[in-house]
Enzyme design. Structure first.
Site, short mmCIF file in Angstrom:
data_model
loop_
_atom_site.label_atom_id
_atom_site.label_comp_id
_atom_site.label_asym_id
_atom_site.label_seq_id
_atom_site.Cartn_x
_atom_site.Cartn_y
_atom_site.Cartn_z
CE1 TYR A 109 -31.90 47.39 -46.77
CE2 TYR A 109 -32.81 49.57 -47.17
CZ TYR A 109 -32.75 48.23 -47.47
OH TYR A 109 -33.54 47.72 -48.46
CD GLU A 197 -31.56 45.09 -49.69
OE1 GLU A 197 -31.06 43.97 -49.87
OE2 GLU A 197 -32.63 45.27 -49.07
#
Ligand code: GDP
Ligand code: MN
Length: 394
Positions: A109, A197
């Site tokens: 992530y 992101e």
């Protein structure tokens, strides 16, 4: 403003971030053609909607032959995909992205957000990627790495290297990871994004770092100087109420209640929402008409509020400094006449030209409820709304 995954990936490549090869498709035939163009043995068909968590909703499909690509495309196109981020109404899939499939060794992530308290860009990373950050912070909180960027110098290579090392990456992968982290940061800064992101950023079995998914949001207030970003806007993915308002230069956020609000100033608008709630009602929207609102602008605000079919009463709350109560009053009356309003409208005026404003309201033939204080206005609009719904019911 949000953009699609394929658009975000295109921007990322301009900042040196590696992404899988892919192409856009609007029909199953085009999807198959894209797959054949890409060669390879497996492809991923991905629904392009402004939402994450598509995988769990069937919006990301790995395919091993042309028939599977066609079937996945057929299933997705025209469907309203419901993810836990879209709300129950879902979002319409009208574009697909077809990519060469990636052999994944590890999912990471990587997120860049604005921390409003710190007033800094914060990098959030975790070696437990693939899940959403909310899940990671519930299930693997100790895996989350945070790194604050000093705005005076921006993100530095040593800082990106530190993040990469904390992710326990193979030392051979560090330079590529640094390039990816720096690229995301540059995109955020150079393009006025307020969120980037990459989830997951993957380590492939061939030992490369690739951005497998990408989500980027831009600061609406900076779009005027980013025409190439504004062009990426896909209005079909946005709240139609908000699109109408922003097309007309109004500061509007849609909410779930029945009481429409027209207020000047963001702070007063927030206070108005609170007062409506305290009086036992639910606001339908936030709307800031701004300063110096002309009767036309007030009329436009009514149109924006009434675009929401849930609205059953309206509260106009103006504390006029640069504004003029007489202009607002004229706008209210024009709106009520032109739009033939049958729902209760409560108006609270205060400040510049208040006597003239109140006179205009009192002398008009429209059925408007005038008040002096915000507390009274909130009580009256909620009371009038309840009375009107009772009448409707009986
Ligand atoms: P999201 O569900 O909207 O976040 O869509 P993603 O693009 O992140 O895809 C969801 C998940 O599908 C990823 O976390 C991967 O596990 C998987 N996935 C996506 N693309 C590929 C691929 O090319 N190969 C493999 N093996 N898995 C993939
Ligand atoms: Mn994802």
């Amino acid at each position: 403003m949000d953009i699609h995954e394929y658009q975000a990936k295109d921007l990322l490549t301009r900042f040196g971030v590696q992404v899988p090869r892919g192409g856009i498709a609007y029909s199953p035939e085009q999807a198959v053609y894209r797959a054949s163009e890409l060669s390879g043995e497996r492809w991923v068909v991905k629904a392009q909607i402004h939402s994450g968590a598509r995988g769990k909703a069937g919006g990301v499909r790995i395919c091993s032959n042309e028939q599977e690509v066609a079937d996945a495309a057929q299933w997705m196109l025209g469907r309203k995909l419901v993810t836990h981020q879209t709300g129950p109404q879902g979002k319409l899939v009208s574009r697909l992205y077809v990519e060469e499939a990636t052999n994944i060794a590890q999912e990471i992530y990587l997120g860049f957000v604005m921390d409003r308290k710190l007033e800094r860009v914060v990098v959030v990373a975790s070696a437990q990627g693939g899940m959403e950050i909310e899940e990671i912070s519930e299930q693997e909180p100790e895996s989350i790495i945070r790194s604050v960027v000093d705005p005076a110098v921006g993100m530095q290579a040593f800082q990106a290297r530190e993040i990469a090392f904390s992710l326990d990456l193979d030392p051979a992968l560090i330079p590529q990871a640094v390039k990816t982290i720096m690229g995301c940061y540059r995109l955020m800064r150079d393009m006025d994004a307020n969120m980037v992101e990459v989830n997951p950023m993957v380590v492939t079995k061939a030992g490369e770092i690739v951005a497998l998914d990408a989500k980027v949001s831009f600061d609406d207030n900076a779009l005027f100087r980013r025409p190439e970003i504004s062009e990426l806007r896909d209005k079909s993915q946005e709240d139609t109420r908000e699109t109408f308002a922003s097309d007309n230069g109004l500061n509007y956020i849609g909410l779930d209640g029945q009481i429409g609000c027209i207020v000047n100033g963001a702070g007063l608008a927030m206070a108005t929402l609170d007062m409506i709630k305290m009086a036992g009602g639910e606001p339908a929207n936030f709307l800031d008409v701004g300063g110096g609102a002309s009767p036309d602008r007030v009329l436009m605000s009514f149109k924006a509020v009434l675009n929401d079919p849930k609205v059953e009463a309206i509260l106009v709350n103006i504390f006029a400094g640069i504004n003029r109560c007489d202009w607002v009053a004229e706008g209210v009356i024009r709106a009520m006449e032109e739009l033939n309003l049958q729902i209760p409208v409560v108006v609270r005026l205060s400040g510049t030209n208040v006597e003239e404003g109140q006179k205009i309201l009192a002398e008009s033939s429209v059925n408007v409820i005038a008040t002096d204080t915000l507390a009274e206005a909130a009580d009256k609009v909620v009371g009038a709304w309840k009375d009107a719904s009772l009448k409707e019911a009986s």
